[in-house]
Design a protein around this motif. Structure first.
Motif, mmCIF file in Angstrom:
data_model
loop_
_atom_site.group_PDB
_atom_site.id
_atom_site.type_symbol
_atom_site.label_atom_id
_atom_site.label_comp_id
_atom_site.label_asym_id
_atom_site.label_seq_id
_atom_site.Cartn_x
_atom_site.Cartn_y
_atom_site.Cartn_z
ATOM 1 N N SER A 1 -16.733 -34.676 -50.370
ATOM 2 C CA SER A 1 -17.140 -34.989 -49.647
ATOM 3 C C SER A 1 -17.687 -34.319 -48.372
ATOM 4 C CB SER A 1 -15.601 -35.836 -48.767
ATOM 5 O OG SER A 1 -15.211 -35.325 -48.543
ATOM 6 N N TYR A 2 -18.569 -34.936 -47.366
ATOM 7 C CA TYR A 2 -19.284 -34.328 -46.347
ATOM 8 C C TYR A 2 -18.636 -33.947 -45.431
ATOM 9 C CZ TYR A 2 -23.485 -35.499 -48.451
ATOM 10 O OH TYR A 2 -25.273 -35.745 -49.440
ATOM 11 N N ARG A 3 -17.359 -35.008 -44.742
ATOM 12 C CA ARG A 3 -16.417 -34.683 -44.360
ATOM 13 C C ARG A 3 -15.693 -32.873 -44.529
ATOM 14 N NH1 ARG A 3 -14.637 -33.674 -39.534
ATOM 15 N NH2 ARG A 3 -14.383 -35.996 -38.740
ATOM 16 N N TYR A 4 -14.856 -33.021 -45.966
ATOM 17 C CA TYR A 4 -14.750 -31.460 -46.306
ATOM 18 C C TYR A 4 -15.804 -30.252 -46.403
ATOM 19 C CZ TYR A 4 -12.348 -28.659 -49.846
ATOM 20 O OH TYR A 4 -12.160 -27.310 -50.055
ATOM 21 N N PHE A 5 -17.242 -30.356 -46.453
ATOM 22 C CA PHE A 5 -18.154 -30.067 -46.777
ATOM 23 C C PHE A 5 -19.028 -29.097 -44.544
ATOM 24 C CE2 PHE A 5 -23.439 -28.452 -44.717
ATOM 25 C CZ PHE A 5 -23.243 -28.088 -46.700
ATOM 26 N N MET A 6 -18.583 -30.255 -44.144
ATOM 27 C CA MET A 6 -18.951 -29.857 -42.936
ATOM 28 C C MET A 6 -16.931 -28.548 -42.257
ATOM 29 S SD MET A 6 -22.015 -30.600 -41.498
ATOM 30 C CE MET A 6 -21.669 -29.394 -40.118
ATOM 31 N N ASN A 7 -15.711 -29.524 -42.694
ATOM 32 C CA ASN A 7 -14.725 -28.120 -42.960
ATOM 33 C C ASN A 7 -15.301 -26.911 -42.990
ATOM 34 O OD1 ASN A 7 -13.522 -30.411 -41.100
ATOM 35 N ND2 ASN A 7 -12.241 -31.313 -42.940
ATOM 36 N N ASP A 8 -15.123 -26.864 -44.407
ATOM 37 C CA ASP A 8 -15.163 -26.006 -44.869
ATOM 38 C C ASP A 8 -16.583 -25.164 -44.309
ATOM 39 O OD1 ASP A 8 -15.011 -24.310 -47.019
ATOM 40 O OD2 ASP A 8 -16.821 -25.277 -48.616
ATOM 41 N N HIS A 9 -17.830 -25.522 -43.560
ATOM 42 C CA HIS A 9 -19.231 -24.926 -43.798
ATOM 43 C C HIS A 9 -19.489 -24.399 -41.842
ATOM 44 C CE1 HIS A 9 -20.829 -24.309 -47.416
ATOM 45 N NE2 HIS A 9 -20.356 -25.670 -47.457
ATOM 46 N N LEU A 10 -18.085 -25.123 -41.475
ATOM 47 C CA LEU A 10 -18.511 -24.937 -39.880
ATOM 48 C C LEU A 10 -16.672 -25.110 -39.471
ATOM 49 C CD1 LEU A 10 -20.773 -24.121 -37.432
ATOM 50 C CD2 LEU A 10 -20.919 -26.233 -37.571
ATOM 51 N N PHE A 11 -16.945 -26.475 -39.832
ATOM 52 C CA PHE A 11 -15.557 -26.497 -37.999
ATOM 53 C C PHE A 11 -14.329 -26.001 -38.617
ATOM 54 C CE2 PHE A 11 -17.525 -31.379 -38.487
ATOM 55 C CZ PHE A 11 -18.051 -31.239 -37.954
ATOM 56 N N LYS A 12 -13.971 -25.534 -39.497
ATOM 57 C CA LYS A 12 -12.651 -24.730 -39.102
ATOM 58 C C LYS A 12 -12.476 -22.757 -38.864
ATOM 59 C CE LYS A 12 -12.561 -23.182 -44.041
ATOM 60 N NZ LYS A 12 -11.957 -23.951 -45.745
ATOM 61 N N HIS A 13 -14.455 -22.576 -38.131
ATOM 62 C CA HIS A 13 -13.798 -21.685 -38.606
ATOM 63 C C HIS A 13 -14.460 -21.076 -37.045
ATOM 64 C CE1 HIS A 13 -14.693 -20.856 -42.479
ATOM 65 N NE2 HIS A 13 -15.472 -21.271 -43.066
ATOM 66 N N VAL A 14 -14.980 -22.033 -36.541
ATOM 67 C CA VAL A 14 -15.268 -22.084 -35.077
ATOM 68 C C VAL A 14 -14.375 -22.842 -34.175
ATOM 69 C CG1 VAL A 14 -18.141 -22.192 -35.399
ATOM 70 C CG2 VAL A 14 -17.068 -24.243 -35.245
ATOM 71 N N ASN A 15 -14.581 -22.712 -32.786
ATOM 72 C CA ASN A 15 -13.577 -23.875 -31.355
ATOM 73 C C ASN A 15 -13.747 -24.723 -31.683
ATOM 74 O OD1 ASN A 15 -15.609 -23.188 -30.062
ATOM 75 N ND2 ASN A 15 -13.843 -22.812 -28.620
ATOM 76 N N ILE A 16 -14.831 -25.750 -32.601
ATOM 77 C CA ILE A 16 -14.987 -27.142 -31.843
ATOM 78 C C ILE A 16 -13.331 -27.871 -32.182
ATOM 79 C CG2 ILE A 16 -15.589 -27.995 -34.010
ATOM 80 C CD1 ILE A 16 -18.351 -29.741 -32.757
ATOM 81 N N ARG A 17 -13.476 -28.680 -30.999
ATOM 82 C CA ARG A 17 -12.325 -29.444 -31.083
ATOM 83 C C ARG A 17 -12.397 -30.712 -32.234
ATOM 84 N NH1 ARG A 17 -8.893 -31.342 -26.399
ATOM 85 N NH2 ARG A 17 -9.463 -33.162 -27.705
ATOM 86 N N GLN A 18 -11.711 -30.555 -33.485
ATOM 87 C CA GLN A 18 -11.457 -31.097 -34.826
ATOM 88 C C GLN A 18 -11.709 -33.421 -34.162
ATOM 89 O OE1 GLN A 18 -11.423 -30.228 -37.887
ATOM 90 N NE2 GLN A 18 -11.577 -31.795 -38.661
ATOM 91 N N ASP A 19 -11.104 -33.452 -33.484
ATOM 92 C CA ASP A 19 -10.873 -34.494 -33.125
ATOM 93 C C ASP A 19 -11.921 -35.323 -32.088
ATOM 94 O OD1 ASP A 19 -10.314 -33.765 -30.226
ATOM 95 O OD2 ASP A 19 -8.757 -34.628 -29.931
ATOM 96 N N SER A 20 -13.229 -33.733 -31.840
ATOM 97 C CA SER A 20 -14.493 -34.232 -31.539
ATOM 98 C C SER A 20 -15.719 -34.521 -32.470
ATOM 99 C CB SER A 20 -14.678 -33.183 -30.524
ATOM 100 O OG SER A 20 -14.070 -33.511 -29.207
ATOM 101 N N THR A 21 -15.390 -34.614 -33.571
ATOM 102 C CA THR A 21 -16.070 -34.216 -34.748
ATOM 103 C C THR A 21 -16.623 -35.346 -35.331
ATOM 104 O OG1 THR A 21 -14.527 -33.510 -36.199
ATOM 105 C CG2 THR A 21 -15.530 -31.780 -34.716
#
Ligand code: GLP
Length: 242
Positions: A79-99
Motif C-alpha cells: 500500500s502507498y500508506r505503508y510505502f510513505m511510512n517506510d520511506h519517509l514518515f517514520k524517519h522524520v518528525n512529521i506528525r502522523q496525524d498530519s499525513t
C-alpha cells in the motif's frame, strides 16, 4: 517549465531534495503533495539524511499523497500508506496525524474521494506537489483518457500499469486493478510542481509529455500549462528532449 539536468539518479535525488527542503525551510507549515513509485525513493532518503543532520524540521508540515490502491490496507506492504511510512514518515518528525493518503479500505469510491478532496481543501491546497511519471504518461494514477478528470476519483488501472506494478506483488492476481487518485485539477492547483524522472525507459514519454501536444492521452502533458513546474531528470531520462 524549468528543467534541471542531473548526472545520474543520486544527483537527481539530491536536486529534487533541494527543492523540497527549500519549501519546508521557507514555509515550515507548508502542505506537501507526495508521490510513491521507485523514482522518489532517493529523494526521500536525502530528506531523511538532512533531517538527521538537523537541517530540516517537518513538525509543522502537512502531507497529502497522490494516490492509493483501492482495497489495500495501510498494513499491506504494497500500500502507498505503508510505502510513505517506510520511506519517509517514520524517519522524520512529521506528525502522523498530519499525513494523508486516500483511504484504500473505503469501499464506497464516491465517499472515499469526496473525503479526500475535503481534506485537501481544509488544508488550504498544496504548496508543492512532487510527481513521478508513469511509462504511459500517467501522473498519480491519472491514466490516459479522453478527458482530464479534475477531482479525486477511482480509476481502473490500465494493463500497462498493472504489468508495471506486478513486480512488487507475489502473483499477478494480487496486483490491484483499481486505485483512488487525486485528479488533474487538484494537481494543477498546486502552487509549485516538482517532477522527477530517471532512466532511459522514461526518455520517450518525457519527450511526449513536455514537448508534444497537450492531451489527456498523455496526462502529464497538462503540466505544460502550469506556471511553476520544475522537471528534475537524469541524463538518460532527458536524453530525447530537443
Ligand atoms: C505509480 C504511481 C505514480 C508513479 C508511477 C511511476 O503508478 N502511482 O505516482 O509516478 O508509479 O513509478 P516509478 O517511479 O516506479 O517509475
Amino acid at each position: 517549465m524549468q528543467i534541471i539536468k542531473a548526472k545520474d539518479y543520486d544527483h537527481m535525488s539530491r536536486m529534487a531534495a533541494n527543492v523540497i527542503a527549500a519549501q519546508v525551510i521557507l514555509k515550515p507549515d507548508c502542505v506537501l503533495g507526495l508521490a510513491t513509485g521507485s523514482t522518489p525513493i532517493g529523494t526521500y532518503e536525502e530528506l531523511v539524511r538532512r533531517y538527521n543532520n538537523g537541517d530540516l524540521d517537518f513538525s509543522a508540515v502537512t502531507s497529502v499523497n497522490l494516490d492509493e490502491y483501492k482495497g489495500l490496507s495501510p498494513e499491506n506492504d504494497q500500500s502507498y500508506r505503508y510505502f510513505m511510512n517506510d520511506h519517509l514518515f517514520k524517519h522524520v518528525n512529521i506528525r502522523q496525524d498530519s499525513t494523508y493518503v486516500p483511504n484504500g479500505l473505503e469501499p464506497d469510491s464516491a465517499a472515499a474521494c469526496a473525503a479526500y478532496d475535503e481534506i485537501i481543501r481544509q488544508a488550504g491546497g498544496i504548496d508543492l506537489q512532487l510527481l513521478g511519471l508513469g511509462h504511459n504518461g500517467h501522473i498519480g494514477f491519472n491514466e490516459p483518457s479522453d478527458v482530464f478528470e479534475t477531482d479525486t476519483h477511482c480509476v481502473d488501472l490500465t494493463q500497462s500499469t498493472i504489468d508495471a506494478n506486478a513486480r512488487f506483488f507475489a502473483s499477478m492476481d494480487e496486483v490491484p486493478r483499481q486505485a483512488y487518485t487525486m485528479g488533474i485539477g487538484t494537481i494543477m492547483r498546486a502552487k509549485k510542481i516538482l517532477l522527477v524522472v530517471s532512466g532511459k525507459a522514461k526518455a520517450q514519454i518525457v519527450r511526449d509529455a513536455f514537448f508534444g501536444p497537450c492531451t489527456p492521452q498523455v496526462p502529464a502533458s497538462v503540466l505544460q500549462l502550469h506556471k511553476d513546474v520544475i522537471l528534475v531528470g537524469d541524463e538518460e531520462a532527458l536524453s530525447l528532449i530537443p
